[in-house]
Design a protein around this motif. Sequence first.
Motif, PDB file in Angstrom:
ATOM      1  N   VAL A   1       0.826  -1.282  -0.033  1.00 19.22           N
ATOM      2  CA  VAL A   1      -0.217   0.051  -0.007  1.00 19.22           C
ATOM      3  C   VAL A   1       0.943   1.074  -0.047  1.00 19.22           C
ATOM      4  CG1 VAL A   1      -1.771   1.336   1.079  1.00 19.22           C
ATOM      5  CG2 VAL A   1      -1.880  -1.089   1.099  1.00 19.22           C
ATOM      6  N   LEU A   2       2.006   1.387   0.762  1.00 17.01           N
ATOM      7  CA  LEU A   2       2.978   2.125   0.797  1.00 17.01           C
ATOM      8  C   LEU A   2       3.657   2.517  -0.574  1.00 17.01           C
ATOM      9  CD1 LEU A   2       4.699   4.467   1.986  1.00 17.01           C
ATOM     10  CD2 LEU A   2       6.193   2.377   2.628  1.00 17.01           C
ATOM     11  N   GLY A   3       3.994   1.440  -1.389  1.00 17.76           N
ATOM     12  CA  GLY A   3       4.173   1.692  -2.874  1.00 17.76           C
ATOM     13  C   GLY A   3       3.188   2.384  -3.866  1.00 17.76           C
ATOM     14  N   LYS A   4       2.039   1.818  -3.480  1.00 13.99           N
ATOM     15  CA  LYS A   4       0.833   2.641  -4.339  1.00 13.99           C
ATOM     16  C   LYS A   4       0.769   4.062  -3.931  1.00 13.99           C
ATOM     17  CE  LYS A   4      -4.053   1.791  -5.387  1.00 13.99           C
ATOM     18  NZ  LYS A   4      -5.372   0.934  -4.989  1.00 13.99           N
ATOM     19  N   GLY A   5       0.733   4.534  -2.873  1.00 14.71           N
ATOM     20  CA  GLY A   5       0.652   5.654  -2.470  1.00 14.71           C
ATOM     21  C   GLY A   5       1.794   6.596  -3.021  1.00 14.71           C
ATOM     22  N   LEU A   6       3.084   6.067  -3.040  1.00 12.81           N
ATOM     23  CA  LEU A   6       4.091   6.905  -3.602  1.00 12.81           C
ATOM     24  C   LEU A   6       3.847   7.049  -4.922  1.00 12.81           C
ATOM     25  CD1 LEU A   6       6.935   5.068  -1.269  1.00 12.81           C
ATOM     26  CD2 LEU A   6       6.296   7.430  -1.359  1.00 12.81           C
ATOM     27  N   LEU A   7       3.415   6.108  -5.636  1.00  5.92           N
ATOM     28  CA  LEU A   7       2.993   6.091  -7.209  1.00  5.92           C
ATOM     29  C   LEU A   7       2.097   7.196  -7.436  1.00  5.92           C
ATOM     30  CD1 LEU A   7       2.972   2.468  -8.484  1.00  5.92           C
ATOM     31  CD2 LEU A   7       4.588   4.216  -8.861  1.00  5.92           C
TER      32      LEU A   7
ATOM     33  N   LEU B   1       1.816   9.794  -5.706  1.00  4.45           N
ATOM     34  CA  LEU B   1       2.508  11.077  -5.477  1.00  4.45           C
ATOM     35  C   LEU B   1       3.601  11.302  -6.377  1.00  4.45           C
ATOM     36  CD1 LEU B   1       2.963  11.036  -1.629  1.00  4.45           C
ATOM     37  CD2 LEU B   1       1.148  12.257  -3.017  1.00  4.45           C
ATOM     38  N   LYS B   2       3.687  10.340  -7.465  1.00  2.00           N
ATOM     39  CA  LYS B   2       4.664  10.605  -8.525  1.00  2.00           C
ATOM     40  C   LYS B   2       6.308  10.291  -8.086  1.00  2.00           C
ATOM     41  CE  LYS B   2       1.433  11.468 -11.210  1.00  2.00           C
ATOM     42  NZ  LYS B   2       0.701  10.301 -12.115  1.00  2.00           N
ATOM     43  N   ARG B   3       6.190   9.446  -6.844  1.00  4.40           N
ATOM     44  CA  ARG B   3       7.651   9.336  -6.310  1.00  4.40           C
ATOM     45  C   ARG B   3       7.993   7.761  -6.661  1.00  4.40           C
ATOM     46  NH1 ARG B   3       6.120  11.560  -0.324  1.00  4.40           N
ATOM     47  NH2 ARG B   3       7.900  10.338   0.107  1.00  4.40           N
ATOM     48  N   GLY B   4       8.269   7.732  -7.977  1.00  2.86           N
ATOM     49  CA  GLY B   4       8.434   6.368  -8.606  1.00  2.86           C
ATOM     50  C   GLY B   4       9.444   5.564  -7.981  1.00  2.86           C
ATOM     51  N   GLU B   5      10.785   6.231  -7.791  1.00  2.00           N
ATOM     52  CA  GLU B   5      11.878   5.566  -7.403  1.00  2.00           C
ATOM     53  C   GLU B   5      11.781   5.036  -5.834  1.00  2.00           C
ATOM     54  OE1 GLU B   5      14.370   4.594  -8.924  1.00  2.00           O
ATOM     55  OE2 GLU B   5      14.811   6.036 -10.426  1.00  2.00           O
ATOM     56  N   GLU B   6      10.860   5.872  -4.885  1.00  2.00           N
ATOM     57  CA  GLU B   6      10.666   5.431  -3.588  1.00  2.00           C
ATOM     58  C   GLU B   6       9.611   4.447  -3.583  1.00  2.00           C
ATOM     59  OE1 GLU B   6      10.344   8.809  -0.614  1.00  2.00           O
ATOM     60  OE2 GLU B   6      10.109   9.782  -2.597  1.00  2.00           O
ATOM     61  N   ALA B   7       8.671   4.453  -4.522  1.00  2.00           N
ATOM     62  CA  ALA B   7       7.976   3.273  -4.726  1.00  2.00           C
ATOM     63  C   ALA B   7       8.423   2.092  -5.207  1.00  2.00           C
ATOM     64  CB  ALA B   7       6.563   3.668  -5.718  1.00  2.00           C
ATOM     65  N   LEU B   8       9.333   2.128  -6.142  1.00  2.00           N
ATOM     66  CA  LEU B   8      10.248   0.866  -6.410  1.00  2.00           C
ATOM     67  C   LEU B   8      10.823   0.271  -5.401  1.00  2.00           C
ATOM     68  CD1 LEU B   8      10.762  -0.823  -9.049  1.00  2.00           C
ATOM     69  CD2 LEU B   8      12.727   0.836  -9.252  1.00  2.00           C
TER      70      LEU B   8
ATOM     71  N   LYS C   1       2.208 -10.176  -5.957  1.00  2.00           N
ATOM     72  CA  LYS C   1       1.609  -8.652  -5.605  1.00  2.00           C
ATOM     73  C   LYS C   1       2.913  -7.807  -5.822  1.00  2.00           C
ATOM     74  CE  LYS C   1      -2.825  -9.861  -3.800  1.00  2.00           C
ATOM     75  NZ  LYS C   1      -3.295  -9.216  -5.070  1.00  2.00           N
ATOM     76  N   PRO C   2       4.117  -8.187  -5.019  1.00  2.00           N
ATOM     77  CA  PRO C   2       5.115  -7.218  -5.108  1.00  2.00           C
ATOM     78  C   PRO C   2       5.819  -7.168  -6.484  1.00  2.00           C
ATOM     79  CG  PRO C   2       5.301  -8.602  -3.354  1.00  2.00           C
ATOM     80  CD  PRO C   2       4.372  -9.216  -3.916  1.00  2.00           C
TER      81      PRO C   2
END
Length: 828
Positions: free
Chosen positions: A213-219, A221-228, A243-244
């Motif tokens: 869910v954190l990765g999805k939220g970062l996406l 916010l356009k914070r792709g590297e952090e989401a990755l 899922k990961p």
Amino acid sequence: MTDPELAGAMALHQAGRLDEAIRAYRALLPRRKTDPQLNHLLGLALFAKGEAKAALEPIRAALIRVPGHPQLLNDMGNVLRALGRQSEAAEAFRRALAADANFHFARFNLADALLELRRFAEGLAAYDEILARRLPGIDADLHCNRGACLAGLKRQEEAVAAFRTALSLQPGHAGATANLATALQALGRDAESVEALMAFTARHPATTEVLLVLGKGLLGLKRGEEALAAFARAAAADPKSDKPLTGRALALDALGRHAEALGMHDLAIAANPKSAEAHSNRGVTLRKMWRLRDAIAAFEAALRIAPDSADALVNLGNALTDAKEHDAAIRAYRKAIALEADLTDAHANLGTALARTSDLAGSVAAYEAALARGKSGTTAHVLTSLAFTKLRGCDWSGIEELQALIRTGVAAGTVDAGPFEVLGLADDPALNLLAARRHVEVNFGAIRRAVPTPPPGPRIRIGFVSTDFRSHPTLRLCVRMLELLDREVFEVSAFSIGPQIIDAMAERVKDGVDHFHDCTPMPDEAVMDLARRSGLDIAVDLNGYTQGARTALFARGLAPVQVNFLGYPGTIGASFADYILADPTVVPPGDERFYAEQVVRMPHAYQPNDDRREIGGSVPTRAVAGLPEDGFVFCCFNNCWKILPGTFATWMRLLAAVPGSVFWLLDENPAATRNLQQAAASHGIDPTRLVFAKRAPNADHIARHRLADLFLDTLPYNAHTTTSDALWAGLPVLTLEGRAFQARVAASLLRAAEIPDLITTNEAEYEALALALARDPERLRGIRARLAANLPTCPLFDSARFARDAGTAFRRMHERHIAGLPPEGFDV
């Protein structure tokens, strides 16, 4: 009283020695097959050992003897639930409660089973009953599950409150934290979601669910590297889960790393071939890569697994729309809506597909349905689509309210308004820039990578990219320039990204360039590879944000120097466009602040023209065209969406003031014709004084301009190619010079045609000059004569001069880059 043999077996059971207990129970069965207690205990031992299927038979045998026993019914429900037979489980729990309304365990279990069945309304009622009874055992899990029911019912604000209650009881509850964050994301509150998740992971171990869910939220916010990185942590925590892997694919996709994303989708599918979501997400990436047939196949694979997946149906409809299979797309969207009536994207995208088939009424209804169902923010882009579709049909009801909503939303940064549509709704260069920037932020978050400078060649390699290398207004303007660019200096390529329509103009452009590349079926990576192999020094975008554009190609970088030119009269709003070709009128000095690009001003008009354009051999009579022989003919052959109510009201006042006059318009679509006639009547004008011209071959269309007396322009979106058409035919054009690029084009062209006295600066002046010219035939004849005399020599139609000036501009852009200098505006 329990006998000693049974008591011994029970002691083994209670001691956790399940295998021995089961053997002991089974040893007693031959003599006590109908004993409900023995069968019940055997079933419980088997269930405790994880053998739910084996447990089912003895518990059923016990229920035959005591069919209304609440404990047995509850245990039967638990076994069925473990076997995935939730509907039967729920029925068993209901029977337990019917036998004993105070059997609280069954009430908790029933609520949980209903949640698992996604029967959210019934589940919510069951949880609320537990709360109302204040039963013992109410804990964080119950509030979390109640929140899940509310979320399933799209009651996200209430769900948030329920999850917060769960966390107040158990701050380390990972499930409640993940669900709270998911609900916040559904409300468009991604920043708040990420903040909650970050706070949780700072104090508690991060579960796979929380990381996903954190990765999805970062996406969001356009914070792709952090989401990755978040998805990579989730993969490390649960390496066998798909899922990961899907999350990593989505992050790579958002970063523009589509080929890597596709490989990750393939790994996710390998981990779980039956995941409809994984197949559908793979299709989304393929669509971004412009591999439309492969994308359609991926969505169809998802639907074979989950035929009732509304999301997969919407994605399929999107790919079919891109492939111009609009009827099939409409069927997919309608099926999605039948499955999930409140799916906002399905209604919005249905509106787009219907608009492409010219079903304007159906399109408007679909957009309005999307707006009615969407929460704030999710339907922001629909506002401009709805407004533009209404304008296409000259349906002006509510248009001022829509304009106000769009202006406010764009200014606040909450609306992803279609930049092209905004040009037709407002004469405001600052608003145009904000709309374009927001559109880039939402759709092209990955900043252009540095494009390596190709090895130097004998000539500057320039590529023109367009969907419209056919008989289209843009190509009719620029084809002569392509032919005349100095081949000692330039190697000219055309990259066609639109449907291949074979006509005389298409053949002419193929003959007029050094290389013609049909890139329509090619994915983005292949087009970019072709650009690299071609050694492009400069890539020129002839589309901008017009229909069919593949802006992602420019966002990712086709050439070291990229230029926005001709097709889109405004800023791209992004750093990946280095320059915009303009002129002193469309972008006057001081207006550079409204452009993300560096402004390069041509000395006369930014718009090229073809000095070899054909005009039909014979001009029809007025009678043939449906025009009066003697009456004054006002004319506007602009697309109907450019006509706004204020302009039309001015036109109707002119008709009222000039007896016997008519207004000649394009017969663009039945809805527009009907609505314009009704609007004329509402102004007290006989609708028959509006004359509608059918579509005609371009040369014949140019020729019939000569039947009109005066062309009246529109605002905020002027006649562009249409102004050149009229002037080339010798028809004077009266314009109102606005503030933004698209509202100043006709003024630019009139100055280049050396007829600046037809430029007005306010509505009163526009109306007064139109009326004066209609009442003064001699003055109008003088203007026509001056225009006719100017045509052979004026800058507007001097194709060779324009090609030389454009060549100078392109050469200076290239020289700056070779010198290691950043883009900088200049005047040619």
